[in-house]
Structures are given as C-alpha cells and as structure tokens.
Design an enzyme around this catalytic site. Structure first.
Site, PDB file in Angstrom:
ATOM      1  N   GLU A  48       0.607  -1.085   0.324  1.00  0.00           N
ATOM      2  CA  GLU A  48       0.374   0.098  -0.011  1.00  0.00           C
ATOM      3  C   GLU A  48       0.989   1.389  -0.433  1.00  0.00           C
ATOM      4  O   GLU A  48       1.565   1.837   1.057  1.00  0.00           O
ATOM      5  CB  GLU A  48      -0.427   0.203   0.901  1.00  0.00           C
ATOM      6  CG  GLU A  48      -1.925   1.220   1.382  1.00  0.00           C
ATOM      7  CD  GLU A  48      -2.231   1.313   2.840  1.00  0.00           C
ATOM      8  OE1 GLU A  48      -2.808   2.342   2.746  1.00  0.00           O
ATOM      9  OE2 GLU A  48      -3.140   0.225   3.032  1.00  0.00           O
ATOM     10  N   ARG A  52       0.789   9.730   1.823  1.00  0.00           N
ATOM     11  CA  ARG A  52       0.822  10.926   2.636  1.00  0.00           C
ATOM     12  C   ARG A  52       1.678  11.893   2.568  1.00  0.00           C
ATOM     13  O   ARG A  52       2.474  12.526   2.894  1.00  0.00           O
ATOM     14  CB  ARG A  52       1.922  10.651   3.742  1.00  0.00           C
ATOM     15  CG  ARG A  52       0.207   9.247   4.852  1.00  0.00           C
ATOM     16  CD  ARG A  52       1.083   8.581   6.067  1.00  0.00           C
ATOM     17  NE  ARG A  52      -0.805   8.209   6.329  1.00  0.00           N
ATOM     18  CZ  ARG A  52      -0.499   7.747   7.437  1.00  0.00           C
ATOM     19  NH1 ARG A  52       0.384   7.579   8.401  1.00  0.00           N
ATOM     20  NH2 ARG A  52      -1.620   6.917   8.377  1.00  0.00           N
ATOM     21  N   LYS A 136     -10.960  -1.483   6.557  1.00  0.00           N
ATOM     22  CA  LYS A 136      -9.775  -0.972   7.416  1.00  0.00           C
ATOM     23  C   LYS A 136     -10.466  -0.313   8.491  1.00  0.00           C
ATOM     24  O   LYS A 136     -10.878   0.559   9.056  1.00  0.00           O
ATOM     25  CB  LYS A 136      -9.285   0.297   6.783  1.00  0.00           C
ATOM     26  CG  LYS A 136      -7.914   0.550   7.640  1.00  0.00           C
ATOM     27  CD  LYS A 136      -7.788   2.047   6.434  1.00  0.00           C
ATOM     28  CE  LYS A 136      -6.179   2.568   7.660  1.00  0.00           C
ATOM     29  NZ  LYS A 136      -5.210   3.811   6.860  1.00  0.00           N
TER      30      LYS A 136
END
Length: 216
Positions: A48, A52, A136
């Site tokens: 993943e 960010r 998640k």
C-alpha cells in the site's frame, strides 16, 4: 461493472496470499524499486503506497510499470479526485482512513476494490448498508485493538477487517489470531529510518519475520 460482492472476493483472494500489508510513505522516488524488492525478498508482494507524501501517485505508477508481479494499492485516499488519480496511476485497490458518502460511491462505481476506513459501528453500518463487507479499522490500537475487533464479531458476523494504526511486530500475532481479521497493515515493516539509510536487508528481515508470525 464489477459488483461489490465481486470486489469483496477480490480482496479475500488478495489477502489469502499475504496477510501483511506494509504502508509505504515515499519521500524519494529512487527508493521505490529497491524498497519493493526488499519487501518481495521477504515474502511480501502486496503493497500500500500512501498519499501522505507528494510522491505517492508517481510511486504507484512506477511500481505498476516496473514491478508488474507485485500487487500495488493506494492508501490515504481522501476524496474522489484522489481516487481517480490513483486509478489512473494503476492502483489495484484503494484504502481510505475514513469513509464518506463520496468515497463509498467511488468504491461502488470504480473498477477496483475499496477498503474503507471505519472507527465506529455506525460508520461500519453506513458501508454495510451499501454492500461493503470488508473494512479497514483505523486507528486500530487506540480504538481498542483486538478487544474491539472481538466485540465487532458479534453483530457483524460476515465482516472482516484490516486493522492499521498501532499494529506492530509485538502485537501482530494477537490481531492475526482473530477470525475476522483478514490482514494487518502497518509501517513498522518499512520504517522511515531504514528507507532513508537504504538498509534494504534489514527491511527484508522485518518482512520475513512478520510473515512467519502470519503463517504460524
């Protein structure tokens, strides 16, 4: 159009091969391929790449072009514009820290699976109503960790989770022991200081150690 049940099956197939999802925060594009190779050498082939940092989308595109054997997802997707951008870069699944009506609809309409982030039963139920069954949990450890996941297993028997946030080598086994945990995510497998120092062998060792816990 791929249905949500079909996308659920895609996630199940993906995480049946690897229950570890490393979260990669890319600060330098030149680190991307050696980092991916180090993780693959440790047995981790599902990644993943988070948004960010400003290089997230470029990193996804590079991995899809240069390492087609890997499965590459996009994380920290916050809105429809980013959802479209990661799809254009070739992301094979999308992960969000929370869920909004906009993002849940993107996951319904889009061609790849969405793993929406939730922190409460109410958020879970908003996705559940639309057909989502895989989520998640974030930030997992602060919210209650394995205890919360056990509690969720009562009313939500057909839901499975990928907890992230506070998951580490030390508590990994407690998460993976739960029947409603399909995988765990975290950045401890590829910490920033090891990436910055090009310490690829140490990252391979961390991935291999985590994989051994996951297969125990």
């Amino acid at each position: 159009m791929t249905s949500l049940p079909e996308k659920t099956q895609m996630l199940d197939d993906l995480f049946s091969r690897s229950r570890l999802l490393p979260l990669l925060n890319i600060e330098r594009l030149e680190d991307v391929l050696p980092l991916a190779d180090a993780l693959a050498d440790g047995g981790v082939t599902t990644l993943e790449v988070t948004l960010r940092t400003a290089l997230g989308i470029d990193a996804i595109a590079l991995l899809r072009a240069e390492r087609p054997a890997l499965t590459v997802g996009a994380g920290t997707v916050l809105g429809a514009d980013q959802f479209a951008a990661v799809l254009a870069a070739g992301a094979q699944f999308v992960v969000t820290p929370g869920c909004t009506d906009e993002l849940l609809q993107c996951g319904i309409d889009g061609p790849v699976p969405l793993l929406p982030g939730i922190a409460t039963a109410s958020e879970l139920m908003a996705g559940y109503r639309l057909g989502y069954r895989r989520f998640k949990l974030f930030p997992a450890h602060i919210l209650g960790g394995p205890g919360l996941l056990k509690a969720f297993s009562g009313p939500f028997k057909d839901v499975r989770f990928c907890p992230t946030g506070g998951v580490s080598q030390e508590n990994l086994a407690a998460y993976l022991a739960l029947s409603n945990v399909m995988a765990v995510g975290g950045s401890w497998v590829a910490p920033a200081e090891l990436i910055a120092g090009g310490r690829w062998a140490e990252i391979t060792a961390l991935a291999r150690a985590a994989g051994q816990i996951g297969s125990a």
